[in-house]
Design an enzyme around this catalytic site. Structure first.
Site, PDB file in Angstrom:
ATOM      1  N   LYS A   1     -23.681  29.834   4.365  1.00  0.00           N
ATOM      2  CA  LYS A   1     -22.225  29.753   4.419  1.00  0.00           C
ATOM      3  C   LYS A   1     -21.806  28.637   3.464  1.00  0.00           C
ATOM      4  CE  LYS A   1     -18.399  29.198   7.736  1.00  0.00           C
ATOM      5  NZ  LYS A   1     -18.025  28.980   9.160  1.00  0.00           N
TER       6      LYS A   1
ATOM      7  N   SER B   1     -14.771  32.355  11.121  1.00  0.00           N
ATOM      8  CA  SER B   1     -14.687  32.011   9.717  1.00  0.00           C
ATOM      9  C   SER B   1     -15.926  32.388   8.905  1.00  0.00           C
ATOM     10  CB  SER B   1     -14.452  30.498   9.579  1.00  0.00           C
ATOM     11  OG  SER B   1     -15.562  29.781  10.081  1.00  0.00           O
TER      12      SER B   1
ATOM     13  N   SER C   1     -16.693  31.106  15.321  1.00  0.00           N
ATOM     14  CA  SER C   1     -16.840  31.502  13.916  1.00  0.00           C
ATOM     15  C   SER C   1     -18.187  32.103  13.534  1.00  0.00           C
ATOM     16  CB  SER C   1     -16.559  30.304  12.995  1.00  0.00           C
ATOM     17  OG  SER C   1     -15.177  30.067  12.921  1.00  0.00           O
TER      18      SER C   1
END
Lengths: 482, 489
Positions: free
Chosen positions: B76, B153, B177
């Site tokens: 990420k 997210s 997330s």
């Protein structure tokens, strides 16, 4: 109307840890800008603070030194404001749960009295960096070497009423932190910085007036001047029908003036909240006990020892004890000379005067306690007179020579204490002073004492200053009264 | 090759079926072909990945190596990676190349894993749809007629793994997330216990809630990932000194007698009927394996979302103050003075949702409001934690939905932040309490994957992984791939 001044201090003390409070960067003063700022100090994204245990130990030692309660659990908070030299956009500090609770610092005043100043609390926090406004042509430079240097902020109660008390309090704190070795005490480098809260009120009133805060004073002299200026300003203002507004002021030591920096209305809302990157710090008894055991002797304990064990008077003991450095020199001198009073006189008198007039640090000079001790010993055993000793001191101080006895020898400062030789000189001098002898013998006791001086001058001159004055006096008495 | 588990890939590398360079090249080719459709990656590290693969091949040839040696994966874009753009999905950091690695990144490097690139995400991890990325939204690979969000997210991570553009990816979870995008994309995602995975070098959103974790195609793969990610780190004062178990070894621990709690606050009239059916099927399966299900109550559940949306923005408002245009990151053109530089750099550098949360957070902490908002929210947080502690006196794990519904359409909730915040209704409590929670694929609704959520007691990740693994041994929800035009599968 008579006015009473009320003063409280907030004192920032840089702790002498090797590394910063939340990162491994060095705290050494004076390095090239930004060479002592790592990713944490620069607040790069994702970096996290790791507390420095030594900072907690030092803060604990300070708390113990002022007989304060050490809070077993202390909490770091974020104090939010934007400034270019504050890399994270918040300062990590303590608010509701500071490491050091309330305590007491005793100060000594020139009238011989002592006074207790109460400490509200002391907390740990990180220092900010520095903004450099010169040399950048319409821009500012940022140096983050100082960012993250550990500080304790010591907050006093408003217990002081004169500039003298405030300065003595500041000096007492300086003495405590340098004696503990937790701060280098170099005020010109910002190691100790004083914010002074000042208000005035009619004498006898028990409500406090509106206060102002004069920030970042970094010498005792500036502090004294800044207080005098601000007290005068406030009284003038009120007597002219005005009113003091709560504000932050800046004192300019060069110009000896102060100006308003910001009023309370412009003050930030710091939006404090507990720092989620740091868990509450919990100190256990063994940590506190170890800190206590590691504490060097405190000024107040040293003073008592000087009085009780060495027989110094309260004043001398207080002055010596306030300085760890002077105390150490005094004690090593006394070990050699075994005459505390005389050693103290030399340290407080000649040595302190030279330190002040030359504006130097003792550690930069080669002058040692052993040198002073031997010098005092030579005064004590009559080898050298007091005036001769001052000459020897000068030579030692300038570092021209380090051997006391050799200096006395080569400078011809050795007193003649051979009674036979001295008696011969007395006889010779008296032979040419018959009129004075007659005058002396006809005088009463009181007048005789005065006339004695008339003989001593020629005697010292005849012995080229080397005759032992005490022995001269004895021989003379015998001959004249004989 | 794209359906192989981490363990199978590791065996393939050791058996010489394929080299790490071949494997890495195959993934890079897929990324080149399909990332245009999906926008899963912000940065693809072609050259570095191939160089790392070459080094891994040498290491494997030289002798025994870590299971991860030579295995590609994605980070990420919130984890700092030395020398590789780390944007956090923001214009603010669109020029930020870190001079250091996050601890999680270091761990993967030391294991010999090959980082393919940096996955798309909502800006500063704020969002549940990946629509708040400065680099545009990642697209759910399950989309057919209309474009669906992948969740957020960690949307890019989920898309990369689901679309077979990476075997596995790291994610972070502050309020759901990891779990929500895992549920939307048919993956297994785990948010570990707070303090289990180091946060050092992970760009902070809300420090007391943020936790990194694995996003993978199976519980087995997630276990292998967590093994690399977990552990105490001296650089993170909030990481916990607790031994890391061997997660893979625990995958088959007996579930007989397992006590599963079913909160009445989750299984109520608000629960989507189709979702209820999916969960009931899962419950039946566990009961057949000897688990005992029991109704429990988490009475303060409805306070979780409001408390979260005070605490997380409050922490974020301070965490994001460092992005001021002074030392790194975006700085506005031609600033007139300091205030102008601050105002324009931050107004131009941050997106709408980030600015909204900074303002909410600053407001909640300001003088006169602190007690009513921040302090109150912290009290609620304690109550929520206590609810769980009471529940775990009688059950071993808590089961419920991960999300209210399957993936929604791109732009569908964009205008209403509160609707978006309510997406997190089932996931947020675990963050507030610091508990580990896992989402695993448990069925489909209208052809779209949905997840079941398992919340465990502190440091009980091994049990959560074992439950999911044994569920996956008897179901095939987790092996279904999005066979859509977007992925070419």
């Amino acid at each position: 109307m008579k006015w009473e001044t009320v003063i409280g201090l907030e004192v920032h003390v840089q702790l002498a840890t090797k590394s910063k409070i939340f990162s491994g960067s060095s705290t050494t003063f004076g390095a090239e800008p930004n060479t002592q700022a790592n990713a944490v100090d620069l607040a790069l994204p994702g970096t996290l603070p790791v507390p420095n245990e030594q900072a907690f130990r030092y803060a604990t030692m300070f708390g113990l030194a002022i007989d304060a309660k050490i809070n077993r659990r202390s909490v770091f908070e974020r104090k939010n404001y934007f400034y270019p030299d504050l890399p994270k956009g918040y300062q990590t500090t303590q608010l509701d749960a500071p490491i050091v609770g309330s305590g007491i610092v005793q100060i000594q005043l020139s009238n011989g009295r002592t006074k207790d100043i109460r400490i509200h609390h002391a907390h740990l926090e990180e220092d900010a960096g520095k903004s450099l406004h010169e040399d950048y042509h319409g821009m500012s430079g940022i140096d983050l070497n100082r960012a993250g240097t550990p500080l304790i902020e010591i907050v006093s109660e408003p217990d002081m009423h004169t500039a003298e008390e405030a300065v003595e309090f500041a000096k007492a704190l300086h003495s405590i932190v340098t004696s503990l070795g937790i701060c280098d005490g170099q005020m010109s480098q910002g190691s100790m910085r004083f914010d002074v809260n000042i208000s005035v009120r009619p004498e006898g009133s028990d409500t406090l007036g509106t206060r102002t805060e004069t920030k970042n004073l970094n010498s005792f002299r500036f502090m004294e001047r800044a207080i005098a200026l601000e007290v005068e300003r406030q009284i003038d203002l009120i007597e002219d029908g005005g009113r003091v507004i709560q504000e932050t002021r800046l004192y300019d030591g060069e110009k000896d003036t102060a100006r308003s920096m910001r009023s309370k209305e412009e003050a930030n809302d710091y939006r404090y909240f507990p720092c989620p990157d740091l868990l509450p710090v919990v100190l256990d008894d063994s940590f506190i006990d170890a800190a206590r055991a590691a504490m060097p002797e405190l000024p107040k304990d040293r003073k008592n020892r000087f009085i009780d064990n060495l027989g110094l008077n309260d004043y001398d003991a207080g002055i010596l004890a306030a300085s760890a450095e002077l105390s150490a020199l005094f004690e090593s001198a006394n070990k050699v000379a075994d005459n505390a009073k005389l050693c103290a006189n030399w340290v407080i008198g000649e040595l302190s005067a030279r330190l002040n007039s030359d504006n130097v640090n003792l550690e930069d000079k080669g002058f040692t306690g052993d040198m002073l001790g031997l010098l005092v010993l030579r005064i004590k055993d009559g080898t050298v007179s007091s005036s001769g000793a001052r000459r020897v001191f000068d030579i030692l101080w300038e570092g021209e020579h380090a051997d006391v006895d050799a200096i006395i020898e080569t400078q011809g400062l050795k007193q003649v204490s051979d009674t036979g030789a001295l008696e011969a000189i007395v006889d010779e001098v008296l032979a040419s002073m018959t009129a004075q002898i007659t005058q002396y013998r006809e005088a009463d006791d009181k007048k005789r004492k005065k006339l004695m001086g008339g003989f001593m001058g020629p005697l010292m001159k005849a012995s080229k200053g080397q005759g032992n004055p005490k022995l001269f006096n004895e021989i003379l008495q015998k001959k004249l009264n004989g | 090759m794209f359906e192989k588990s981490i363990k199978e890939l590791a065996e393939g590398l050791r058996q010489g079926e394929f080299s790490s360079q071949e494997l890495t090249k195959a993934y890079l080719d897929r990324i080149d072909q399909y990332n245009g459709n999906l926008n899963a990656y912000i940065t693809v590290a072609h050259e570095q990945a191939l160089a790392d693969a070459r080094a891994a091949d040498e290491k494997i040839a030289a002798g025994p190596a870590n299971i991860w040696t030579g295995i590609p994966f994605a980070h990420k874009d919130i984890f700092c990676t030395e020398g590789l753009l780390t944007s956090c999905g923001s214009k603010m950091l669109s020029n930020f190349v870190p001079p250091y690695d996050a601890t999680v990144a270091t761990n993967f490097k030391q294991a010999g894993a090959v980082c393919l690139g940096k996955a798309n995400m909502d800006e500063f991890a704020m969002g549940g749809s990946n629509e708040n990325s400065f680099y545009g939204p990642a697209i759910n690979p399950w989309s057919t007629d209309t474009s669906l969000v992948p969740g957020g997210s960690s949307g890019g991570s989920a898309v990369a793994v689901a679309a077979r553009l990476a075997p596995a990816a790291t994610g972070t979870d502050t309020g759901g997330s990891i779990r929500q995008p895992a549920a939307f994309c048919g993956l297994t995602g785990l948010k570990p216990t707070y303090g289990r995975v180091s946060r050092y070098g992970m760009v902070a959103f809300a420090s007391s809630l943020d936790q990194g974790g694995p996003m993978a195609r199976s519980a087995e793969d997630a276990a292998a990932m967590l093994q690399v990610m977990a552990g105490y780190d001296a650089k993170d004062s909030t990481s916990v000194k607790q031994a890391v178990p061997n997660y893979s070894m625990h995958l088959n621990q007996d579930l007989k007698g397992l006590r599963i709690g079913l909160p009445v606050e989750y299984f109520n009239k608000h629960l989507n009927a189709a979702m209820q059916k999916v969960l009931e099927d899962a419950i039946k399966l566990f009961e057949a394996r000897g688990a005992v299900c029991k109704e429990i109550s988490l009475p303060h559940t409805e306070l979780a979302v409001p408390a979260y949306y005070v605490i997380a923005p409050a922490e974020a408002s301070a965490n994001l103050s460092r992005f001021d245009g002074v030392r790194y990151g975006y700085r506005c053109d031609d600033p007139q003075d300091l205030m102008d530089m601050y105002m324009r750099s931050r107004s131009e550098g941050f997106g709408t949702e980030v600015k909204r949360r900074i303002m909410v957070g600053a407001y909640a902490l300001s003088a006169g409001y602190y007690d009513a908002y921040y302090r109150k929210a912290q009290q609620v947080r304690r109550l929520i934690k206590n609810d769980f502690m009471t529940a775990f006196e009688t059950v071993d794990v808590i089961l419920g939905p991960t999300t209210p519904s399957p993936a929604f359409g791109l732009g569908e909730k964009g205008d209403d932040p509160v609707q978006m915040y309510l997406e997190d209704i089932y996931t947020i409590s675990a963050n507030l309490a610091g508990l580990p929670a896992l989402s695993a694929p448990a069925g489909t609704i209208d052809g779209l994957p949905v997840g079941m959520q398992l919340i465990g007691n502190y440091f009980d990740e091994a049990r959560l992984l074992a439950i999911a693994h044994q569920f996956q041994a008897e179901t095939n929800w987790h092996t279904q791939a999005p066979k859509t035009e977007l992925t070419g599968l």
